[in-house]
Design an enzyme around this catalytic site. Sequence first.
Site, short mmCIF file in Angstrom:
data_model
loop_
_atom_site.label_atom_id
_atom_site.label_comp_id
_atom_site.label_asym_id
_atom_site.label_seq_id
_atom_site.Cartn_x
_atom_site.Cartn_y
_atom_site.Cartn_z
N LYS A 1 51.90 42.97 41.94
CA LYS A 1 50.67 42.91 41.14
C LYS A 1 50.59 44.17 40.30
O LYS A 1 50.66 45.29 40.85
CB LYS A 1 49.45 42.79 42.05
CG LYS A 1 48.14 42.57 41.30
CD LYS A 1 47.00 42.33 42.27
CE LYS A 1 45.69 42.05 41.55
NZ LYS A 1 44.58 41.80 42.49
N GLN B 1 48.63 35.68 35.16
CA GLN B 1 48.05 36.85 34.51
C GLN B 1 46.58 36.57 34.19
O GLN B 1 46.17 35.45 33.94
CB GLN B 1 48.80 37.23 33.24
CG GLN B 1 48.72 36.23 32.11
CD GLN B 1 49.58 36.65 30.93
OE1 GLN B 1 50.77 36.38 30.90
NE2 GLN B 1 48.98 37.29 29.96
N ASP C 1 34.27 39.11 45.08
CA ASP C 1 34.73 38.14 44.08
C ASP C 1 35.51 37.02 44.77
O ASP C 1 36.70 36.82 44.51
CB ASP C 1 35.59 38.83 43.03
CG ASP C 1 35.90 37.93 41.83
OD1 ASP C 1 35.14 36.98 41.61
OD2 ASP C 1 36.90 38.19 41.14
#
Length: 520
Positions: A249, A227, A351
């Site tokens: 997810k 998480q 990212d």
Amino acid sequence: MPFQFCPQCGTKLQADFRFCPSCGEKFPAPAGAGPSGDDTICGSGESSGSFSPVSVSPRPPLGSPCRAAIRGKRSAEDPVPLQDASPVLPKRGKARGKTPAALKQKDGMEGLNSPPAKKAPTPVKGRGRSVCGRQVEEKELSEDNLPTSPSPFFKASPGGDPSPGPKPAQKSPQKESWVVRHNHFRRGSKLKSRSGKRVSAVTPPQEGEELTDTACRKWRLGKLLSQTEKDLVYEAFASNSKESKHILKLGAKDGRIFNEQNFLQRAAKASSVDKWIKSNRLDFLGLPPCVGFGLHALQYRFLIFPSMGQTLLSILESKATLPSERTVLQLACRILDVLTFIHSNEYVHGDINAENIYISMEGPSQVFLAGYSHAFRYCPGGQQVEYREASRTPHEGALEYISVDSHKGAGPSRRSDLQSLGYCLLHWLTGTLPWDSTSDPQTISAQKQRFLEDVPTLLSSCFGEKRVSSAVQQYVTQVMALGYTDTPDYPALKAGLNDGLLALGGALEQPLSSMTASYH
């Protein structure tokens, strides 16, 4: 001027009124007029229609000594006590067991003989809870009862409470150096408890809860795998299945996960991936297929993927040594294949870091690039987005790896992904980056900006006295020289990395044995 009071609601009326303008009560004219110059008040007689005039002296002004005397004790000059002048009238409002006539009586005189009632505290609006409730909630978030997970993502900070589960074995100094250094840079999570544990802004659903996707297929939640502040990852069981072959997810309905779903539906269709693999003669493309998605409980959005193995971050944390150059080059080639595909479909990742890279346990040469919550459409309709600083939130993504473009709030471009991959390669090979000693985004951005024009110093800061990898040096030099709208030479970049891999006796098809040995 003579006046009277309504026997039902107590409203002050003129003597010639035949009905009360407040409650509408009809009544006959008073039997007689009061003394000249004095007011009259009509008390209730034996019948509801009779009135008896009562003489009352004028009320003294507020705050005068006489006023206090009237409240506490009947004055000798008053022929009738004030309490007897009119009956105690209840407050207006609905009440059970009372007649409509009684409900119309006014409470104007009642306050003369009783202190004002203490006002109850008004709850403050905010997320459906009062101030006290919100304080309790914040305390629960900041203390010990935070959601935890057995995932290696959760490690107790020095001096904090240890996370549940077996106690980890004593690490060697070399391993401790890598883990501490790597965990120091996991700054993507801004929401932390006092004990240093990463917590999620999304309330985790209960294990065993059932979710239904848009195709009406049911999925049962297994154990929580990991998480972050944006999302949670669970094991997922298909309906009537006891074996978990998928992961789920889950994030806030309107959170970052919506951006990821949008990317997967637009640019990652299975048919497009298969066509790309055939046309480019690839054996594998590590773009995770989304097999289902949907909403749950009006507050969650979820995506379903096949199990992709372990995250690269969890593998690095479990190893006592740094990965070999051959392993790093093999990872770089696999990730570069994925970037080439998504860039050709008008998107960038935004990212890239070890937490978003998965290594399959079934096919150890299979490397997936996941985590598209920061994906950005850099070229909508074939038109490159202009470079504009502060057009987006600055410093989005993992601070240690994002490009200078993302630090400045400009939309990431193709060079942004390739530069982020370069920072990852340096970190995985050497275990360090020049901005290790700071967590300030502005300082990190300034250092990255300086090294864009001084790549040799960047390499020497990372490798120190060790031999610099020629393949990584060539790659980093090329990507740091790219302009914002330049089209990268993907074949040349991959050829340089692949040549270095072959020179070390490796190949893309070989298993990542050094990375996966501890998981077999």
